[in-house]
Structure formats: C-alpha cells, structure tokens
Design an enzyme around this catalytic site. Sequence first.
Site, PDB file in Angstrom:
ATOM      1  N   CYS A   3      39.430  50.436  44.136  1.00  0.00           N
ATOM      2  CA  CYS A   3      39.994  50.788  42.986  1.00  0.00           C
ATOM      3  C   CYS A   3      41.649  50.908  43.279  1.00  0.00           C
ATOM      4  CB  CYS A   3      39.751  52.007  42.169  1.00  0.00           C
ATOM      5  SG  CYS A   3      37.973  52.363  42.539  1.00  0.00           S
TER       6      CYS A   3
ATOM      7  N   ARG B  16      31.010  52.918  53.314  1.00  0.00           N
ATOM      8  CA  ARG B  16      30.303  54.044  52.874  1.00  0.00           C
ATOM      9  C   ARG B  16      29.413  54.821  53.864  1.00  0.00           C
ATOM     10  NH1 ARG B  16      29.467  53.255  46.382  1.00  0.00           N
ATOM     11  NH2 ARG B  16      31.645  52.772  46.060  1.00  0.00           N
TER      12      ARG B  16
ATOM     13  N   GLN C  73      31.360  44.435  47.329  1.00  0.00           N
ATOM     14  CA  GLN C  73      31.295  44.461  45.749  1.00  0.00           C
ATOM     15  C   GLN C  73      31.820  43.342  45.132  1.00  0.00           C
ATOM     16  OE1 GLN C  73      33.416  48.170  45.286  1.00  0.00           O
ATOM     17  NE2 GLN C  73      31.464  49.110  44.803  1.00  0.00           N
TER      18      GLN C  73
ATOM     19  N   ASP D 119      33.713  43.194  42.390  1.00  0.00           N
ATOM     20  CA  ASP D 119      34.601  44.417  41.970  1.00  0.00           C
ATOM     21  C   ASP D 119      35.706  44.196  40.946  1.00  0.00           C
ATOM     22  OD1 ASP D 119      35.041  47.097  41.558  1.00  0.00           O
ATOM     23  OD2 ASP D 119      35.918  47.633  43.374  1.00  0.00           O
TER      24      ASP D 119
ATOM     25  N   HIS E 227      38.694  45.362  38.122  1.00  0.00           N
ATOM     26  CA  HIS E 227      39.347  46.480  37.476  1.00  0.00           C
ATOM     27  C   HIS E 227      40.400  45.854  36.253  1.00  0.00           C
ATOM     28  CE1 HIS E 227      38.471  48.514  41.249  1.00  0.00           C
ATOM     29  NE2 HIS E 227      38.285  49.585  40.474  1.00  0.00           N
TER      30      HIS E 227
ATOM     31  N   LYS F   1      30.062  56.262  32.696  1.00  0.00           N
ATOM     32  CA  LYS F   1      29.701  54.846  32.789  1.00  0.00           C
ATOM     33  C   LYS F   1      28.412  54.269  32.221  1.00  0.00           C
ATOM     34  CE  LYS F   1      27.134  56.033  37.267  1.00  0.00           C
ATOM     35  NZ  LYS F   1      26.403  55.350  38.208  1.00  0.00           N
TER      36      LYS F   1
ATOM     37  N   HIS G 255      36.414  50.237  35.527  1.00  0.00           N
ATOM     38  CA  HIS G 255      35.966  49.944  36.836  1.00  0.00           C
ATOM     39  C   HIS G 255      34.559  49.065  36.517  1.00  0.00           C
ATOM     40  CE1 HIS G 255      38.398  53.000  39.072  1.00  0.00           C
ATOM     41  NE2 HIS G 255      38.250  53.372  37.845  1.00  0.00           N
TER      42      HIS G 255
HETATM   43 ZN   LIG Z   1      36.921  51.157  40.866  1.00  0.00          ZN
END
Ligand SMILES: [Zn+2]
Length: 653
Positions: free
Chosen positions: A332, A361, A379, A381, A383, A463, A509
């Site tokens: 992010c 992680r 991910q 991912d 945004h 979320k 996100h």
């Molecule tokens: Zn994010």
Amino acid sequence: MPKVTLADGRVEQVPEGTPIGDVLGPEALSAKVDGVPVDLSWPVTRDVDAEGLGPNDPEGLRVLRHSTAHVMAQAVCDLWPGAKYAIGPPIEGGFYYDFELPQSLTPDDLERIERRMRGIVAQDQAFVREELDREQAAERFADQPFKKEIIDSAEAAEGALGETFSVYRNDGWADLCLGPHVPSTRRLGAFKLLSLAGAYWRGDEKRPQLQRVYGTAWATQADLDAYLHRLEEAERRDHRKLAKQLDLFSFPDELGAGLLIWHPRGGVFRMQIENYLRDIHVRSGYTPVFTPHIAKSGLWETSGHLAKYRDNMYPAMHDDNDVDYFVKPMNCPFHVLVYKSQTRSYRDLPMRLFELGTIYRHERAGTLHGILRVRGGTQDDSHIICRRDQLVEEVLRVFDLTLQIHRTFGFKDFVINLSTKPGIAIGDEQMWTEATEYLKQALDSSGLDYTVAEGEGAFYGPKVDFHARDAIGRLWQLTTVQCDFALPERFDMSYTGDDNERHRPVMIHRAILGTIERFVGVLIEHYAGAFPAWLAPVQVRLVPIADRHAEHARGLASLFAESDLRTEVDDSRETVGKKIRAAQLMKIPYTIVVGDKEIEAGVVSVRDRDGREVRGIGVDAFADAVASEVRSRSVEGVDLDRLLGAGPETGTA
Ligand SMILES: [Zn+2]
Ligand SMILES: [Zn+2]
C-alpha cells in the site's frame, strides 16, 4: 409457579426448581435460557424463554464435542496416572485436548484411549457442575499445574470467572470449565480420535510443548462416517502431497520456514495465472506499477505499520548511514507514493494501480501450512484511489471483477462477509462508520448475499471478504476489498477538485486471489491436481511405443507447439503401460500413444487423465480442439468422442 416460554411459542408452568431439561424434548443435550447456554439440570426459578440445543444444532454439536473432549481427557488420565491436562475446546469438525505426559503417544494409543472412552460412556457417568471458590479450586487442581495457572490468572481475565470457578466433574475426574455439558456420558454420540500433534502451552514457543490429541464427534454413526469420508477426500487433495507428486514447488530448509522455490513445472503453472491476471486487469482499466521490496522506516511510520503491524514484519536491516530498512509486509504505502509522484486533479480519478507485489510477513511458525500460509508471497494487489462520489461504483466494479476471475478458475459459490472495526485500528470512529457504510451500500446494491463479521476488519479500514467453496464443499477466504480513509489522511494525499480546491481522495485496497501462493494451494486442492488444460504445466504428453516411433512423436510435439500447446515426449526406456501410468500421475490432460498404426493412418490415439482412450482422431482436429479449450480458458476438457467425425484426417510427419 414460574413460566417457561419455549422456542415454538408453547408456554409451560412448572414447579419452582424443575430442571429445564424436563420441559424440553428428549433430543436436547443442553439448553439456552434467555439466550444464555446452560445445562439441562438448570433449575427454573423465574419466568424464562428457553430453547433445547440438540446435536443437529451447531451450538448443541459443540456441547457434544466438548463433552467428548472431557471424556477423552478422563480416559487419558485413567490410562496414564499423573498426566497433566491443559485445555480441550471444541473446534471446527471436532475437538482436541492438550496433555503433558511422560511418554510420547503413538497412533496405537489412540485406540486404547477410545476403548477406555467407550467404557466411560457405558457407565453413564453424570456431568456434575460445581462452583468452587479460589482456595477450593486451587486445592482441587493442586497436582495440575496448567489448571493452577488458569486459576491464578483468572483475576486478569476481565472477571470472566471472578472469584468463583465452575468445575465439571464426572466420576472422580474434573475440569475447570464454564460448560454447558451433556447430562451424562451415555448422551455422547459417535466419536473417533484422529491424530496427534505437538502444541505449545498457551501457543507460546517458550512454554512447555504438549501432546495434542485431535478427535471428532457427531450425533450419529452415519454423520461420523460421512465426515471421515470427507477427511479422506481432503487428504487425497492435500496440496503438499500433490505439489511433490506434480513437481511444482518446494520449501528447502536452506531458505527458512515458509519460504518456497517454484520448480519449472510450477513456474509454468504460475505464469499462466499471472498472465491472465495482468491481461484482465489492463482490460478492466487498471495500470501496472512496480515497486521495490524494501523501504526506509519512515515510510512504515507514516503508514502506521510500525505501530500496528510490527509483529508481522521482519526485523529491521541497518544501513551504513544508520538508516533502518524494512522488507515490505504490504504494498500500500508504495502505491501511495506512485499517486503522490504528481499533482492530481479530479480528472485523474479513479486511479487503479495494479501490481503483482511480493510481500514478506513473519507469520508465527505454528501457523505456517504448506503453501496456504507462507512468509513470502505475491499478492495480486491493487489500490484504487478515487473521489468519495466514485467509491460505491468502484467497489461494485471490484465485486464484478472478483466474480469474473474466480469463475474463470472454476469457483462458482461464495460466502461473503462484511468485516467491521477490529480491536487494533487507526483512524477515528466516524471514519470507520462512514467507510463501513460505503461498503454496505455497495453490497446492498450488488444484490450479493452477505453477513456482518464484527471486529474482523483490517487495522486501517473495514473490508469485504469473499470465501470460495471448493469441489468438496470447503470454504477458502480469498478476496478482500478494504475501504480506507486513514492512509490518505496519514500521507496527506490530495487532488484538485473542479472547484479548484484541494480535496482528500479515498482508497480501496483489494486483492482478488489474495496471494498467488495461497491461491495455487487452493487450486491444487480444488482440482486434486487435475488442472484445466489452460493451467496445466504440460498439456499433451506423447508416448512413443518403440524407439522407431520417437521421431514421429517429436514431429507431432512441434506441430502442437505451433498451436501454442505445451507438450512433452516421453522417450524413456519404460514400457508403454508404465509411461501411461506416469502421465496419469502427473495429471497431464492428454496423453497420445504413438505406434505403427497411428503413423500409418495419420491419426492420434488420445487418453485423458481418467484413463479413457479414444483412437483414430485427426491430428489437426485434436490440436484445434485443445488449442481452443486453452484459449477460452475452459474448465471443461475436450469431448474426445466428438472429434472422431471431425473432418478429413490430416496427419503429418
Ligand atoms: Zn493495501
Ligand atoms: Zn468443559
């Protein structure tokens, strides 16, 4: 006389002190009185609403399982006097209990424990609830250090027990427990002990390691049998076993726990997923971005990760200039910097940034599970930075894309949750309320069914989660869509509105597959390794019967490669039978046996991975059909029989 109002509306008057069980049906194992779970022996002394919980009710089933856990612990203590017992809660599908024993339990011991449990069931021992004060409790469990620790720490446990400790006893064996329990051991259903594992007391790696015994319990033998069958099926699909068999990836010790390498076949498989993702995101209005794996600590301070997420992050790396760097647990903040690289106006919004971003992680060792939970993963991912008036529309677009992508991979059935503010969070209450409201609005107008999961949100925003149901009915949490007003604030993100004023954008996100790694694990288990052709590392394997057929097989392979099919020739010295079997073990969609007859007639004999064989298919007809199956990313295989009449045979080579 007090009145009992039952769930079906019936009202009964009973003499004061009547056990609630006397008012409920014979199915009831425990009860709920004014919404509070109680034993059937609970005495009625006032007007109440009551409901019986039987084994077909999820809560009743938990009581059944937890009662079975007590009997298991009792059996272990009978068989191994001096055993120390820790905790034994019901879990999804069954129960466990943790023990400290002088010796290691073996699978044979499970049978012994089960036999002893049946003895206890036959004696029909009553579960008796007692309330003890601190001193009595400490005395009762004087030789049980784990129970004593629970008693000592109960003060801190937010008054859950206060100074009174509830204990359930059957025969001479007792456990600290809030209950409720079934009335007596004869009311246990069908049970089986399943497995052994190590577990740390309080889940803490620095505390003693205990032996955990897992079991399952059901209302009837038929329910138990059905469950055991599901377990067997799950084992057949275990991604760890299949990843080895299919040679997809591995976790070498040299890397460290939770870190994997992709083997060539796994690499090809993964690339299909990534190519599809890049393609569909670009077509859906996203732009690709790329960001590094590490960043200075300042970035993570601004984002709030160091304050709220540090436990999940790898430790800092120190640079010569006394700067700390952290490897990224999320993408992010980097995408925020992409946004902030220029002055933005309302015309630039929405901005949909997409990255296959690799994150790290530091998941606790005990939670790592094959590729389903790893420490380094990628991910899908995104945004999406937009204006408030675009938020609902953008979330709806994400829902559409989510369903489209999952359907392509063969998932059709979803359970959707709206998760609200968790205990650890940034941002004020009003921000949370508003962000949650936007997601709710999007969900309501999407027409999708959903339930609210209180307190399950991310630390920076509420979320929506999508859980996909797999081929054997299990749910996997994959997609998350988060609505975030906090990071734009923290990073002072802005855009110029059509009023020429500065405004704060909002941020969505979202990761649709979650991590590619976890998703691959789910795909393996869903398909039991027999992937649709478009995902299969090798789509066609050619098996020459004898050496003299190898050249023709290689010719066919290059011909198929012209249709972009991934092929392989098995020219090993094995027998044809063994080669076919090997192809089936590798779950290769199509295997073609090449011999004299096929070469002469210019046709192919094709076997699918279930062992069905169709002879005499035209070479081009086969190549076209499979190429079109792959192009359309179909999850159905080609109907080989239909190809038999497909035009003139045009064999080559
Ligand atoms: Zn994010
Ligand atoms: Zn209990």
